[in-house]
Design an enzyme around this catalytic site. Structure first.
Site, PDB file in Angstrom:
ATOM      1  N   GLY A   1      20.617  39.259  67.927  1.00  0.00           N
ATOM      2  CA  GLY A   1      19.694  38.125  67.989  1.00  0.00           C
ATOM      3  C   GLY A   1      19.392  37.675  69.416  1.00  0.00           C
ATOM      4  O   GLY A   1      19.003  38.464  70.276  1.00  0.00           O
TER       5      GLY A   1
ATOM      6  N   ASP B   1      24.119  29.699  57.811  1.00  0.00           N
ATOM      7  CA  ASP B   1      22.776  29.486  58.332  1.00  0.00           C
ATOM      8  C   ASP B   1      22.938  29.062  59.783  1.00  0.00           C
ATOM      9  O   ASP B   1      23.716  28.153  60.089  1.00  0.00           O
ATOM     10  CB  ASP B   1      21.981  28.447  57.543  1.00  0.00           C
ATOM     11  CG  ASP B   1      20.492  28.642  57.813  1.00  0.00           C
ATOM     12  OD1 ASP B   1      19.955  29.702  57.422  1.00  0.00           O
ATOM     13  OD2 ASP B   1      19.867  27.772  58.445  1.00  0.00           O
TER      14      ASP B   1
ATOM     15  N   ALA C   1      23.474  42.106  59.637  1.00  0.00           N
ATOM     16  CA  ALA C   1      24.636  42.934  59.995  1.00  0.00           C
ATOM     17  C   ALA C   1      25.465  42.297  61.112  1.00  0.00           C
ATOM     18  O   ALA C   1      26.698  42.416  61.119  1.00  0.00           O
ATOM     19  CB  ALA C   1      24.160  44.315  60.429  1.00  0.00           C
TER      20      ALA C   1
END
Ligand code: IMP
Length: 192
Positions: free
Chosen positions: A150, A69, A10
């Site tokens: 994160g 990524d 998200a």
């Protein structure tokens, strides 16, 4: 033009929508496009994993697909967690546990330089592109700030004297690894 962003994260979804807001494109999540896939990210580089994700989703649609990524490279940890950033503390993925593990491994360490890396991969009917963005910083010894996602609460940018989690989201979206990769990718699109 419609682009499917191949992520279930998200935080990435929100940022890429904001970063690409002024481009004339509709960015759809996999869920919005009705695509449900469990993609094995078994590459050893950000480039490989971004392409694996983009191609896996492109095989399910005729739309253009974008994949991200990304991760944190800590110099003292020989660039760990790197491509394993999402699952550093094991599966199921847990941002909080990953961040705590990095803090634990860095306890008492003076050399705290680190880098966020993002590789964006685009798959279109006329070809494929990748672009890499990097931003350098330092790791704090404890969480600072509530924003972002994160590892943002421990990633400190000396020039701005704050972590990514303390920064306004608009500012992170100007200078982040993801923003740099998006600008580079947009520049390369003319080659397709
Ligand atoms: P993946 O690209 O889905 O394999 O996972 C990337 C992981 O790297 C995320 O789960 C986050 O833990 C971390 N990461 C990537 N970009 C950022 C960012 O902008 N801020 C904080 N953490 C990030």
């Amino acid at each position: 033009m419609r682009i499917i962003f191949a992520t279930g994260n998200a935080g990435k979804m929100r940022e890429i929508r904001e970063i690409m807001a002024d481009m004339d494109m509709e960015i759809c999540s996999m869920k919005e496009a009705g695509i449900s896939l469990d993609i094995e990210e078994n590459g050893t580089t950000f480039e490989e994993n971004a392409q694996i994700k983009a191609k896996a989703v492109a095989a399910c649609t005729k739309d253009i697909v974008l994949a991200d990524d990304s991760g944190l490279e800590v110099d003292y940890l020989n660039k760990e967690p790197g491509v394993y950033s999402a699952r550093y503390a094991g599966e199921p993925c847990n941002d909080r546990k990953n961040l705590e593990l990095v803090l634990e491994k860095m306890e008492g360490i003076k050399d705290r330089t680190a880098c966020f890396v993002c590789v964006l991969a685009l798959v279109t009917p006329s070809g494929e592109l990748t672009a890499r963005g990097e931003v350098a910083g330092e790791l704090k010894c404890a969480h600072q700030g509530e924003g972002g996602f994160g590892y943002d609460p421990i990633f400190y940018i000396p020039q701005y004297k704050c972590t990514f989690a303390q920064m306004m989201q608009e500012q992170k979206n100007q200078l982040s690894h993801r923003a740099i990769a998006a600008r580079l990718l947009a520049g390369k699109c003319a080659r397709l």
